[in-house]
Design an enzyme around this catalytic site. Structure first.
Site, PDB file in Angstrom:
ATOM      1  N   GLY A 211       0.652  -1.119  -0.164  1.00  0.00           N
ATOM      2  CA  GLY A 211       0.012  -0.097   0.190  1.00  0.00           C
ATOM      3  C   GLY A 211       1.267   1.325  -0.210  1.00  0.00           C
ATOM      4  O   GLY A 211       2.006   0.606  -0.934  1.00  0.00           O
ATOM      5  N   GLU A 233       5.403  -3.256   0.732  1.00  0.00           N
ATOM      6  CA  GLU A 233       5.855  -2.852  -0.694  1.00  0.00           C
ATOM      7  C   GLU A 233       4.877  -2.053  -0.927  1.00  0.00           C
ATOM      8  O   GLU A 233       3.866  -1.898  -0.697  1.00  0.00           O
ATOM      9  CB  GLU A 233       4.936  -4.006  -1.923  1.00  0.00           C
TER      10      GLU A 233
END
Length: 483
Positions: A211, A233
């Protein structure tokens, strides 16, 4: 990625009404049940892991129609695009992992050196325990299930938190996982900020979050309370540099496809494009032609072009468009009711313009003039490290300069986007674009601990050489051993 619709708060004292209390009780019960299942050894047998992965593969095939309908509802995603970028990527990941898992888990031998001889040692990969996967909304199937494949293959139990911003896909994923996977391995928690906050108060052995950087910081702070490792990530502004002399028609098609797939709502989408003024002048007609070839003169009517996920993101991206600089698309073609933003290309963009202040995460491609590779590299280096960088060049020396003088999660030369779905390629960020990686073998390594196991017989007791008292003979021998 842009900020999520609902941002979890840091853990707070327990309070609230009966519904909140029931939700908290259900989550803590799921955590306890999965930890007990792991402690009982449910997930340790490799054959059992392979069976769960096969069950997931079967579920994806059987639930294909339900899943594609949900993706269309949330993102306007075409069925073929969903098959390529969502379901197909995951089924390919499962097949690759199932084919190689036993060999990846095979212990590897170590040499301990002359001081500990005779001895033996090896490294064994062991499961971490209970993992939490917090998934995003932009590829809500792919980016939920790909890390889940790695977690199961690594022998962990898992709680999955789908994104509430893609509610239809969240419901379809919940049905998939509850129907096809063993609840002793995987459980799902749907919901928004309240549920995520309660989840982050629990102790996990790994938290995997995809996100925005803003929420990533919150996740990392909450994980620190339990010293829980995290894989983050995130995203950022992934640059494109188009060198002089390349085939501009082919480059334009690859850039347009990478940018406007999923309506630009991709963490590794080309965010902005740099080239010399003369190259930009020649490139623009090719970009416009490529967009028309893929989506027609009115992309709103194209079955292959999607929609913004919600009105919040629609308004955010629309606000970044300067109609005076558009050579394709623009706000006049937008439709708020449909959440439709057209493929948009802007020229004459300056580095201080609003569109360059944040990750776009939508179907807007700014073009910026640079003097050449030197300035392009300098511009990349002055920003946060991107999740990926793209270079279109026929010159090996220029490719090498970008490889050595810039830092990014990955570097793709001559293509965009397609490389991230390959199970043999590690996918992850660096610096502000994230930490950790997954896919294929690297994913299994992420969800396991490499534990060294050392063995030395009690007789003969060769370690006496390091016990005091340290005589002249011992000192001489140790000096020679530690050279």
């Amino acid at each position: 990625m842009p900020t999520d619709a609902n941002t979890p708060a840091l853990p707070a004292p327990e309070h609230g009404d009966g519904a909140e209390s029931a939700m908290r009780t259900a989550i803590t019960a799921d955590v306890a049940a999965l930890r007990a299942s792991f402690d009982a050894g449910t997930t340790r047998d490799v054959s059992a892991r392979l069976a769960q992965l096969e069950a997931l593969r079967t579920g994806l095939r059987r639930e294909h129609r339900r899943l594609t309908r949900a993706l269309a509802q949330d993102l306007g995603k075409n069925g073929t695009e969903a098959a390529i970028t969502e379901i197909g990527v995951v089924t390919q990941e499962i097949a690759h992992v199932r084919r190689h898992l036993r060999s990846w888990l095979h212990p590897s031998s170590l040499s301990l050196g002359p001081l500990l001889a005779p001895s033996s040692a090896h490294v064994r990969r062991e499961p971490l325990g209970l993992a939490l996967i917090i998934a995003p909304w932009n590829y809500p199937l792919n980016l939920t299930l790909a890390p889940l494949v790695a977690a199961i293959a690594g022998g962990n139990t898992v709680i999955v938190k789908p994104s509430e911003v893609a509610p239809a896909t969240s419901a379809a994923l919940t049905h998939l996982l509850r129907t096809w996977l063993d609840p002793g391995w995987v459980r799902v928690v749907e919901g928004a900020v309240e549920e995520t906050t309660v989840l982050l108060q629990q102790r996990f052995d790994l938290i995997f979050y995809t996100g925005s950087a803003a929420v990533g910081r919150i996740v990392a702070r909450a994980a620190a309370e339990h010293l829980t490792p995290t894989v983050l990530e995130l995203g950022g502004k992934s640059p494109v540099f188009v060198d002089e002399g390349v085939d501009l028609a082919v480059a334009a098609r690859r850039i347009v496809w990478g940018k406007f797939t999923n309506t630009g709502q991709t963490c590794v989408a080309p965010d902005y494009l740099m080239a010399t003024p003369s190259t930009l002048e020649k490139l623009v007609p090719h970009l416009r032609r490529a967009a028309r070839e893929m989506y027609g003169r009115d992309p709103r009517r194209s079955r292959d072009y999607g929609r913004m996920v919600d009105l919040k993101h629609f308004e955010r991206v629309r606000g970044l468009i300067d109609d005076e600089k558009t050579v394709l698309g623009g706000t006049e073609e937008a439709d708020r009711e449909e959440r439709y933003l057209p493929p948009t290309i802007m020229t004459g963009v300056r580095w201080e313009d609003p569109v360059m202040a944040e990750e776009i995460f939508g179907p807007v491609l700014p073009l910026l003039a640079v003097d050449g590779p030197d300035e392009a590299i300098a511009r990349i280096r002055e920003r946060e490290k991107p999740l990926t960088a793209y270079v279109f060049t026929d010159r090996a020396a220029i490719e090498e300069r970008f490889a050595t003088e810039t830092s990014s999660g990955s570097l793709a030369v001559g293509l965009t986007l397609a490389h991230v779905g390959t199970p043999t390629m590690p996918f992850g960020g660096v610096g502000g674009s994230g930490t950790g990686a997954y896919h294929g073998r690297v994913g299994v390594e992420t969800f396991t601990h490499a534990k060294p196991i050392v063995r030395k017989a009690l007789t003969p007791d060769t370690l006496r050489i390091i016990y005091p008292p340290y005589t002249r003979a011992k000192r001489a021998l140790l000096t020679r051993l530690f050279r």
